[in-house]
Design an enzyme around this catalytic site. Structure first.
Site, mmCIF file in Angstrom:
data_model
loop_
_atom_site.group_PDB
_atom_site.id
_atom_site.type_symbol
_atom_site.label_atom_id
_atom_site.label_comp_id
_atom_site.label_asym_id
_atom_site.label_seq_id
_atom_site.Cartn_x
_atom_site.Cartn_y
_atom_site.Cartn_z
ATOM 1 N N SER A 1 40.868 40.704 33.366
ATOM 2 C CA SER A 1 39.459 40.478 33.047
ATOM 3 C C SER A 1 38.579 41.428 33.866
ATOM 4 O O SER A 1 38.694 42.643 33.723
ATOM 5 C CB SER A 1 39.115 39.004 33.284
ATOM 6 O OG SER A 1 37.917 38.639 32.645
ATOM 7 N N HIS B 1 42.987 33.663 27.302
ATOM 8 C CA HIS B 1 42.475 34.688 28.220
ATOM 9 C C HIS B 1 43.342 34.866 29.467
ATOM 10 O O HIS B 1 43.150 35.818 30.216
ATOM 11 C CB HIS B 1 41.049 34.315 28.638
ATOM 12 C CG HIS B 1 40.330 35.385 29.399
ATOM 13 N ND1 HIS B 1 40.099 36.653 28.893
ATOM 14 C CD2 HIS B 1 39.797 35.386 30.671
ATOM 15 C CE1 HIS B 1 39.448 37.376 29.789
ATOM 16 N NE2 HIS B 1 39.263 36.640 30.872
ATOM 17 N N ASP C 1 42.591 35.124 22.761
ATOM 18 C CA ASP C 1 41.602 35.248 23.833
ATOM 19 C C ASP C 1 40.199 35.018 23.274
ATOM 20 O O ASP C 1 39.728 35.804 22.445
ATOM 21 C CB ASP C 1 41.694 36.636 24.476
ATOM 22 C CG ASP C 1 40.794 36.771 25.704
ATOM 23 O OD1 ASP C 1 39.889 35.947 25.903
ATOM 24 O OD2 ASP C 1 41.024 37.717 26.476
#
Length: 307
Positions: A104, A266, A238
């Site tokens: 991320s 995610h 995600d």
């Protein structure tokens, strides 16, 4: 899975860099692998894979400044500052180069690190990474709006977190599927009850996201990754950063490897740690570490492409 190291080997350690406390986990021996977490998360997000990686590698997993047990100073929370901080931690621990794995926000950090310090990057692994396209979940876009600093402490207050798990229901309404995504993001969201952590979150987020979507897009520099072993790992479901970003990046970098985890969200390293380990270890075993030549790097920058 292979033999695990005792949990105490991954207890948080601390050092001071540039006058600020930096918390990190590190264990194992061998070539260095650096694991960089996402926004509001901590080094603990890697707890299901760190012990196994440490049987073959020196694993280093920091709490980025503004996160976890690291200091939360007023200051620079840009990708460049984070990249420099990770580099400084790695070098202080005695490692000149490493395989970098970023999740991320951490994906944006390790991409920036590979760009700023190409000689430090042996391999680059992006896990549901930011910085590869405009689209991002409404929840993060909303947190960049004016007065978010006023609303966030109310949403992160103990009564709201405790009564009916209202935050979990909020996450599900904005597209997060129940399970890992909600649990991991709710844990990170709870940290925003701390004033300093909240200020660091808003400052960091506004450098990379605006109400319309992500502000940072590294796609125009991905050609530089042709000379670095490069892999993308993504959760098919995600809801934060769409898998289409991974597919587009894979198409831009001909030499890259793409692993899409069916059913994962995610946090694929949490949803399916065994598959994550299998993919990562196979990638490392089947590639040689990059050894970036200064002249080759200069030629790529001048031509706007790799040879």
């Amino acid at each position: 899975m292979t033999r695990r190291l005792p949990p105490e080997d991954f207890a948080l350690k601390e050092m001071t860099l540039h006058g600020h406390r930096v918390a990190y986990r590190s264990a194992g021996s061998g070539p260095a692998i650096v694991l960089v977490h996402g926004i509001t998360s901590t080094s603990a997000t890697w707890e299901r894979v760190m012990p196994y990686l440490a049987t073959r590698f020196t694993v280093i997993a920091p709490d980025l400044l503004g996160h976890g047990q690291s200091a939360k100073p007023r200051g620079d929370y840009s990708l460049g500052a984070y990249a420099s901080g990770v580099r400084d931690l790695m070098v202080t621990l005695g490692h000149e180069s490493a395989t970098f794995v970023g999740h991320s926000l951490g994906g944006g950090v390790v991409m920036q690190l590979a760009y700023q310090f190409p000689e430090r990057c042996e391999r680059l692994v992006l896990v549901d990474s930011g910085g590869l396209g405009r689209e991002v979940n409404l929840l993060l876009r909303a947190a960049t709006l004016p007065l978010s600093e006023v609303v966030l402490p109310l949403l992160a207050s103990s009564p709201l977190l405790d009564v009916g798990r209202a935050v979990g229901r909020l996450f599900e309404r904005v597209g997060l599927h129940a399970g890992t995504d909600v649990a991991e993001l709710a844990r990170g969201h709870a940290s925003l009850a701390d004033r300093e952590a909240r200020a660091a979150f808003v400052h960091t987020l506004r450098t990379i996201v605006e109400p319309g979507g992500q502000r940072v897009d590294a796609s125009d520099r991905l050609y530089l990754a042709e000379n670095i072993p490069f892999m993308l790992i993504w959760g098919e479901r995600d809801p934060i950063i769409p898998v289409e970003h991974a597919i587009a990046a894979h198409e831009l970098v001909r030499s890259s490897r793409l692993e899409v985890f069916e059913g994962a969200g995610h946090f694929p390293h949490v949803d399916d740690p065994q598959r994550f380990l299998d993919a990562l270890l196979d990638f490392i075993d089947s590639t040689d570490p990059a050894d970036m030549d200064a002249e080759a790097w200069k030629g790529m920058l001048k031509s706007g492409r790799s040879d």
